[in-house]
Scaffold this motif. Structure first.
Motif, mmCIF file in Angstrom:
data_model
loop_
_atom_site.group_PDB
_atom_site.id
_atom_site.type_symbol
_atom_site.label_atom_id
_atom_site.label_comp_id
_atom_site.label_asym_id
_atom_site.label_seq_id
_atom_site.Cartn_x
_atom_site.Cartn_y
_atom_site.Cartn_z
ATOM 1 N N SER A 1 6.780 -5.916 -1.677
ATOM 2 C CA SER A 1 5.971 -4.792 -2.113
ATOM 3 C C SER A 1 4.517 -5.002 -1.689
ATOM 4 O O SER A 1 3.888 -5.983 -2.070
ATOM 5 C CB SER A 1 6.068 -4.650 -3.634
ATOM 6 N N LEU A 2 4.025 -4.074 -0.888
ATOM 7 C CA LEU A 2 2.626 -4.098 -0.459
ATOM 8 C C LEU A 2 1.960 -2.825 -0.974
ATOM 9 O O LEU A 2 2.610 -1.784 -1.094
ATOM 10 C CB LEU A 2 2.533 -4.137 1.063
ATOM 11 N N SER A 3 0.682 -2.916 -1.250
ATOM 12 C CA SER A 3 -0.023 -1.728 -1.746
ATOM 13 C C SER A 3 -0.174 -0.708 -0.628
ATOM 14 O O SER A 3 -0.225 -1.060 0.555
ATOM 15 C CB SER A 3 -1.400 -2.116 -2.289
ATOM 16 N N ALA A 4 -0.269 0.545 -1.020
ATOM 17 C CA ALA A 4 -0.473 1.617 -0.048
ATOM 18 C C ALA A 4 -1.774 1.393 0.714
ATOM 19 O O ALA A 4 -1.852 1.672 1.913
ATOM 20 C CB ALA A 4 -0.471 2.974 -0.748
ATOM 21 N N GLU A 5 -2.779 0.869 0.051
ATOM 22 C CA GLU A 5 -4.065 0.613 0.700
ATOM 23 C C GLU A 5 -3.930 -0.464 1.770
ATOM 24 O O GLU A 5 -4.477 -0.337 2.871
ATOM 25 C CB GLU A 5 -5.126 0.207 -0.339
ATOM 26 N N GLU A 6 -3.197 -1.522 1.453
ATOM 27 C CA GLU A 6 -2.987 -2.592 2.428
ATOM 28 C C GLU A 6 -2.194 -2.079 3.630
ATOM 29 O O GLU A 6 -2.517 -2.373 4.782
ATOM 30 C CB GLU A 6 -2.258 -3.770 1.774
#
Length: 184
Positions: A92-97
């Motif tokens: 899981s990666l942030s949308a911002e990243e």
């Protein structure tokens, strides 16, 4: 002409990125479970569908060809991200990243575009979209072979170069189709 190409290129990739970011917000980073050969196969499915529709002159599923080229671009960016993420990166990666990484990879592709346009001129403007599709398919077969060879090549560029070329060719196809001019 180069400045026109950059403007069109940026409009196309911005639309692709907008789609990608929205899907990331909807689905998260479920694509992180895909191994590189699976991503390559997803791109292959999209390119093969485009070619099939081009050859038959008709389609039975409503999704348009431009959407498939957008998918090729976005799956290639996913492949580039997967290649560059550390093995222990979370699923899981942030949308911002994800958005930052997407932008970084596209910026690297723009550098490649500038270098190749310098050497080749804008030869792609005289190509048929069907030829662009064939080149994408050829690059997919090359990528599959490199993957089957566990990434080992004797003289050829690796998979990253092929993904980058596929992005640029798909952008060219979208520019030629007028996608860069359309406003959502």
């Amino acid at each position: 002409m180069i400045s026109q190409t950059l403007q069109e290129y940026n409009r196309v990739v911005q639309r692709c990125k907008d789609t990608f970011v929205k899907k990331t917000r909807d689905y998260g980073t479920a694509w992180r479970v895909l191994r590189l050969p699976s991503i390559t196969d997803q791109i292959f499915i999209k390119a093969q569908r485009i070619r099939s529709i081009q050859e038959k002159g008709k389609q039975m599923v409503a999704d348009d060809i431009n959407g498939e080229f957008v998918g090729i671009i976005n799956y290639c960016v996913i492949a580039l991200m997967q290649l560059n993420l550390p093995a222990d990166a979370p699923l899981s990666l942030s949308a911002e990243e994800v958005e930052r990484e997407y932008t970084r990879h596209i910026e690297e592709n723009i550098e490649l575009l500038n270098a190749k346009n310098h050497d080749y001129g804008e030869a792609w403007r005289d190509m048929r979209v069907s030829s662009i599709t064939d080149i994408i398919l050829m690059k997919l077969y090359r990528t599959k072979q490199i993957e089957d060879n566990e990434g080992q090549t004797l003289i050829s560029e690796g998979v990253e170069a092929n993904y980058r070329d596929m992005i640029n060719y798909a952008v060219f196809a979208l520019i030629k189709s007028g996608f860069a001019e359309k406003v959502d």
